[in-house]
Design a protein around this motif. Structure first.
Motif, short mmCIF file in Angstrom:
data_model
loop_
_atom_site.label_atom_id
_atom_site.label_comp_id
_atom_site.label_asym_id
_atom_site.label_seq_id
_atom_site.Cartn_x
_atom_site.Cartn_y
_atom_site.Cartn_z
N GLN A 255 0.82 -1.21 0.00
CA GLN A 255 0.00 0.00 0.00
C GLN A 255 0.86 1.27 0.00
O GLN A 255 0.56 2.24 -0.69
CB GLN A 255 -0.90 0.05 1.25
N SER A 256 1.91 1.24 0.82
CA SER A 256 2.69 2.45 1.05
C SER A 256 3.69 2.73 -0.09
O SER A 256 4.27 3.81 -0.16
CB SER A 256 3.48 2.32 2.35
N GLY A 257 3.89 1.74 -0.93
CA GLY A 257 4.91 1.90 -1.97
C GLY A 257 6.29 1.44 -1.51
O GLY A 257 7.24 1.42 -2.30
N ALA A 258 6.41 1.07 -0.22
CA ALA A 258 7.72 0.64 0.30
C ALA A 258 8.22 -0.62 -0.41
O ALA A 258 9.43 -0.79 -0.60
CB ALA A 258 7.64 0.40 1.81
N LEU A 259 7.28 -1.48 -0.79
CA LEU A 259 7.67 -2.71 -1.46
C LEU A 259 8.33 -2.41 -2.82
O LEU A 259 9.37 -2.98 -3.15
CB LEU A 259 6.45 -3.61 -1.67
N ASP A 260 7.71 -1.51 -3.56
CA ASP A 260 8.28 -1.10 -4.85
C ASP A 260 9.69 -0.55 -4.68
O ASP A 260 10.60 -0.90 -5.44
CB ASP A 260 7.42 0.00 -5.48
#
Lengths: 317, 317
Positions: A255-260
């Motif tokens: 959700q937060s974009g941290a994974l990307d």
């Protein structure tokens, strides 16, 4: 030249869940096969789905038992689980990896679980692309979760764990682990902390100490607050809670974009490592190798400084 | 921009034996100063004379005491001694290096002895040129012997010791060190083995075990046969014998050509490390950094395999 493997066939078999095909592909990664380019190209379209969970902790915290219990928990959820146990200090390590120990135990007969140990000598003296490539094999083979395990908590292990989506740091009461962890830079990389052997004296104290140390760091708005989970892995206590925190972290990261961000960094490191190795190979080609030897002789003989030697080497490359 | 140091002045002072100038130069190496090119060029004409003696061993073998006693022995011979204690696991290590401990003790007031600790994070994730460069500083400053010390016996330490002319491996009785040494790949790099604490039970057995393990390896005609020296460093026993074996190894290495081979390899590694770092910097320049990010995003998104990404990156560099 040795006859190469049929990459398309091997990848197809791995995707159908044949453990031998998966094993063969990881061995080709480990051996730095000349066919890696072809293999990675064939795997790429099927990758990007697995949740990579890193597990680290000092010897004695119950890492082997915890990993085994965690696998069982994921299996209850119907997930296929791959385990990659990486020893960054190989080939000099003589000790058995966790993977080997677990393999013998609970999950040997379960074809939804694949466990593999891998030596990971640094290419270029440290940077290694073998871990991300082995993960790509397991990912493309359709494992929902890939547990990435390291042997200890040193600097090399921290680098290996850099490719995980979610990092678990295991501790146990009364081992002075809090301080150890701080030293090793482990606090910074932990997404979830696990205090195992929580039925022993001192578990609450370890948890408190850990909470205190975590709270010392600055956390920007919206960032993940690492939870501390108490477990008794031998009795599977707390494992449901741990599994749900792992899921929660993965959801947050998506959700937060941290994974990307994390996965892009992982890919950047892999690209750089391969690029540098290819550049290094160019030095080794006829002409340049002679030039390098000649320049090295001049530098060791105090006739030329190393920077001038580098200028001449790069000008000729 | 910060005003740079006057390199010629600093090198002149270091050559006159001013410890502050030596310290400053090593700090500039440690900090990867932009002036390193200039510094190395200024030092080169004065280098190539020092005998670099590497010292390694597990914690508890008496490495600190042995190094101190060895310094005293070299001083008796009128030699100026530099000590470089390298911790390849820094900056995460919190422990005091040997160098720090020794500095406080016997040689603090002796201006023929210079002791310095240095963190040595790998550049490019492992390859490091800081050790050869710091050695060049001490060499050019006129130290006859430079003792290169590492904190442990791991893979990183073995790499650090690769730049020494003569490598001492320290062991102690009853620590299971023989087997430890074999595991760590230490047997292969030891030119001289030291069984310290030789007044304890088991010294002879350790020595025998070691001799047995050394004899297992193949030795070509004319090669060096690593001696085993028994010492009691706390009483300076056996140190004269050790110093003479060190001298004997240096003489053999000079006569046989082994020293040239080793030093040329050292220079080649240094040149390669600097060259790779410079190539890496090129990636980081405008345009390429963006391209690398874009390619990494495509790889992490399973849209491109890493080898194709490398092709595109290198084509644009």
């Amino acid at each position: 030249m040795v006859r190469g493997v049929d990459v398309d066939e091997l990848v197809a078999q791995a995707r159908e869940g044949h453990p031998r095909a998966v094993a063969r592909l990881i061995s080709l990664v480990e051996d730095d096969s000349p066919q890696l380019r072809e293999i990675m190209a064939a795997l790429t379209p099927y990758s990007g789905h697995a949740h990579v969970v890193g597990v680290t902790g000092s010897p004695g915290v119950g890492k082997s038992t915890s990993t085994s219990a965690l696998i069982a928990e994921f299996r209850k959820q119907g997930k296929r689980v791959g385990v990659l146990a990486v020893d960054p200090s190989s080939p000099f390590s003589g000790g058995a990896l966790l993977g080997d120990r677990i393999r013998m135990q609970d999950h040997a007969a379960d074809d939804g679980v694949y466990i593999r140990s891998m030596a990971s000598r640094g290419h270029l003296g440290g940077l290694s692309w073998s871990t991300p490539q082995a993960l790509r094999v397991l990912d493309a083979a359709g494992f929902d979760v890939v547990v990435l395990e390291t042997v200890g908590v040193g600097q090399s292990e921290i680098e290996v764990l850099g490719v995980a989506d979610t990092v678990l740091v295991l501790l146990a009461p009364g081992m002075g682990d809090g301080i150890q962890a701080a030293k090793a830079g482990i606090l910074e990389i932990g997404d979830i902390f696990v205090v195992n052997k929580a039925d022993r004296d001192g578990a609450r104290a370890t948890s408190r100490e850990l909470r205190h140390m975590i709270n010392l760091g600055e956390r920007p708005e919206g960032s993940w607050k690492a939870p501390i989970v108490l477990t008794v892995a031998t009795k599977s206590e707390g494992l449901d809670k741990l599994a749900s925190e792992i899921d929660a972290h993965f959801e947050w990261a998506k959700q937060s974009g941290a994974l990307d961000v994390r996965r892009t960094k992982r890919a950047r490191d892999e690209i750089e490592a391969i690029a540098l190795a290819q550049l290094r190979k160019r030095f080794g080609q006829v002409g340049d190798a002679e030039l390098l030897d000649e320049l090295a002789g001049q530098v060791s003989g105090a006739k030329k400084d190393p920077y001038t030697a580098v200028d001449e080497l790069l000008a000729a490359t």
